[in-house]
Scaffold this active site. Structure first.
Site, PDB file in Angstrom:
ATOM      1  N   CYS A 145      81.410 -12.899  58.563  1.00 13.76           N
ATOM      2  CA  CYS A 145      82.388 -12.020  57.926  1.00 13.76           C
ATOM      3  C   CYS A 145      82.953 -11.043  58.960  1.00 13.76           C
ATOM      4  CB  CYS A 145      81.750 -11.249  56.767  1.00 13.76           C
ATOM      5  SG  CYS A 145      82.949 -10.231  55.859  1.00 13.76           S
ATOM      6  N   HIS A 178      76.880 -11.855  54.023  1.00 11.20           N
ATOM      7  CA  HIS A 178      76.077 -10.620  53.931  1.00 11.20           C
ATOM      8  C   HIS A 178      76.185 -10.012  52.542  1.00 11.20           C
ATOM      9  CE1 HIS A 178      79.485  -7.648  54.172  1.00 11.20           C
ATOM     10  NE2 HIS A 178      80.100  -8.728  54.607  1.00 11.20           N
TER      11      HIS A 178
HETATM   12 CO    CO Z   1      81.994  -9.306  54.092  1.00  5.84          CO
END
Ligand code: CO
Length: 211
Positions: free
Chosen positions: A43, A99
């Site tokens: 990410c 996450h």
């Molecule tokens: Co993220």
């Protein structure tokens, strides 16, 4: 803010001195080329920096990051990174690392209209739709959010396996293992979701090409 910005280049100089102190040949050696064994798809979140959280040095991890660590098989950026990693660098492991607390995944759980990013979030919403029964059955919102993060990583692992790049590599008997991890921003610990795949067998029959 201004102070933070002004310090960046100074920090870089200190970092170089520190690295050379530990290994005088460090930059000289890396200037000859890279041979990272791992491709990281993570990410874009500032709290999840790939190298730091796994203690990897420059030269050890080839990195692609976007909002919510997505593998969208029409994304030329992702495909180019994947192609280069698999066919030129010959990485043997690909890690999709999501996450907990992911803003992109959270947005996909709502009906908020944000703007251009809605198009990207739609891909995450598709994952919700695939797992709607399981997710809707979870009453606690935090638990449902955490599970959605995990399921999203798992789907991206499968989406990677379905790409022509990974399929071609497996057809050529190139050993590539794809892994799914989730990083916990509350304590820094990475959880291996144990969804590793290294051949077509884990794919739903619909996607299994004849290799
Ligand atoms: Co993220």
């Amino acid at each position: 803010m201004e102070k933070f910005y002004n310090e960046l280049l100074e920090n870089n100089k200190k970092w170089v001195v520190n690295m050379l102190d530990k290994d005088p040949q460090f930059f000289e050696r890396l200037s000859h080329g890279q041979q990272p064994p791992i491709l990281w798809i993570g990410c874009a979140d500032s709290r999840v920096p790939a190298n730091e959280i796994i203690g990897a040095l420059p030269g050890e991890v080839f990195v692609h990051r976007n909002i919510a660590n997505m593998v969208v098989h029409t994304d030329m950026n992702m495909l180019s990174v994947l192609d280069y990693a698999i066919n030129v660098l010959k990485v043997s492991h690909v890690i999709v690392c999501g996450h907990y607390g992911c803003g992109g995944v959270q947005a996909a759980m709502t009906n908020k209209h944000i703007g251009l990013i809605d198009n990207w979030i739609r891909h995450i919403k598709d994952v919700y739709r695939f797992h709607q029964d399981e997710l809707n059955a979870i009453g606690d919102e935090k638990t449902r959010f955490d599970r959605f993060v995990e399921l999203n990583v798992k789907e991206q692992v499968l989406d990677l396996a379905k790409t022509s790049i990974i399929q071609n590599a497996w057809e050529k008997k190139q050993a590539i293992h794809i892994h799914g991890w989730v990083y916990d921003i509350h304590d820094g610990i990475i959880k291996d979701l144990m969804v590793s795949i290294k051949n077509n067998e884990s794919l739903s029959q619909v996607y299994q090409l004849d290799l």
